[in-house]
Design a protein around this motif. Structure first.
Motif, short mmCIF file in Angstrom:
data_model
loop_
_atom_site.label_atom_id
_atom_site.label_comp_id
_atom_site.label_asym_id
_atom_site.label_seq_id
_atom_site.Cartn_x
_atom_site.Cartn_y
_atom_site.Cartn_z
N GLN A 17 0.83 -1.21 0.00
CA GLN A 17 0.00 0.00 0.00
C GLN A 17 0.86 1.26 0.00
OE1 GLN A 17 -3.48 0.13 2.70
NE2 GLN A 17 -2.92 -1.97 3.25
N MET A 18 1.91 1.25 0.80
CA MET A 18 2.81 2.41 0.84
C MET A 18 3.49 2.61 -0.51
SD MET A 18 2.77 3.80 3.99
CE MET A 18 4.37 4.45 4.48
N ALA A 19 3.84 1.53 -1.19
CA ALA A 19 4.47 1.62 -2.50
C ALA A 19 3.55 2.31 -3.51
CB ALA A 19 4.85 0.23 -3.01
N SER A 109 16.10 6.03 -2.28
CA SER A 109 15.33 6.42 -1.11
C SER A 109 14.64 5.16 -0.58
CB SER A 109 14.30 7.49 -1.49
OG SER A 109 13.72 8.09 -0.34
N MET A 110 14.14 5.23 0.65
CA MET A 110 13.60 4.02 1.26
C MET A 110 12.46 4.35 2.20
SD MET A 110 15.81 1.08 3.14
CE MET A 110 15.05 -0.32 3.93
N PHE A 111 11.46 3.47 2.24
CA PHE A 111 10.39 3.54 3.23
C PHE A 111 10.23 2.16 3.86
CE2 PHE A 111 8.60 2.57 -0.89
CZ PHE A 111 7.60 1.63 -0.67
N GLY A 157 3.64 6.39 11.94
CA GLY A 157 4.99 6.25 11.42
C GLY A 157 5.43 7.55 10.78
N GLY A 158 6.61 7.53 10.21
CA GLY A 158 7.15 8.72 9.56
C GLY A 158 8.44 9.15 10.20
N SER A 164 7.08 5.69 6.82
CA SER A 164 6.95 4.38 7.45
C SER A 164 5.52 4.20 7.95
CB SER A 164 7.94 4.22 8.61
OG SER A 164 7.72 5.20 9.61
N THR A 165 5.17 2.96 8.23
CA THR A 165 3.87 2.63 8.78
C THR A 165 4.03 1.59 9.87
OG1 THR A 165 1.60 1.96 8.24
CG2 THR A 165 3.38 0.80 7.09
#
Length: 209
Positions: A17-19, A109-111, A157-158, A164-165
């Motif tokens: 979902q974040m993607a 970058s990364m999450f 998150g964040g 982030s979640t």
């Protein structure tokens, strides 16, 4: 057009979902965006027993294609404060790209996600950065101009290192609107930086006479 790859691994669908949100943000900045995932390496019977979400729509990536993009946003859940093995296995196959310097100057970058609020989100991103630096990539985080990073009115998150979640220990909590908003902001920012970097590279490219 700036090309962005959102490359992720997701066991239960939270990072998936974040993607999507990261990709939406990058598209808002005019980028050509592709979402792909890395292969699952957990045996199917074990993955099924643990309730892994195996029916994800994103196609499987191969390591060599990373060179085709101006920026790559990696989505990786934390495992005991570090990168999930599925992504680590994928990145361990990028030795050829390292040898040829194919990723030098590209944006990374990364999450991430974790089960608990303090479950290693920042550690996961920070301990992944050396891999990107070995490839000569340009690291992009999530600036504090995104003021949702500073709010304390809800569990969220964040981080300045990346969106982030939090999934909860039973994986039932889904990404909040705030978390998805930060993911979109990260996608926009990565696309903007990658576009400027691409323009700079084009400006310094040899010109035909």
């Amino acid at each position: 057009m700036t090309k962005i790859l959102v490359l992720y691994y997701s066991s239960y669908g939270h990072i998936e979902q974040m993607a999507q949100a990261v990709a939406d943000g990058a598209r808002e900045s005019g980028a050509d965006v592709v979402i792909k995932r890395v292969p699952e390496i957990v045996p199917p019977d074990v993955a099924g027993a643990y309730g892994f979400k195996l029916d994800q729509a994103a196609p499987i990536a191969v390591p060599d294609e990373l060179a085709d993009y101006d920026g790559i946003v990696f989505g990786v859940p934390t495992r005991f404060g570090g990168m999930a093995a599925q992504m680590r296995n994928f990145l361990d196959q990028t030795g050829g790209l390292w040898h040829s310097g194919a990723l030098i100057g590209k944006v990374a970058s990364m999450f991430t996600s974790s089960a608990t609020q303090h479950g290693g989100q920042e550690a996961t991103i920070l301990t992944s950065i050396p891999t990107f630096l070995h490839h000569g990539m340009i690291i992009v985080g999530l600036p504090y101009s995104n003021t949702d990073l500073t709010l304390l009115d809800e569990v969220s998150g964040g981080t300045p290192y990346g969106a982030s979640t939090i999934s909860g220990s039973d994986n039932k909590r889904q990404p909040s609107e705030r978390e998805l908003g930060l993911a979109r902001a990260q996608g926009r920012y990565v696309a903007q930086v990658a576009s400027r970097q691409r323009q700079g590279d084009d400006a310094h490219a040899p010109q035909a006479e």
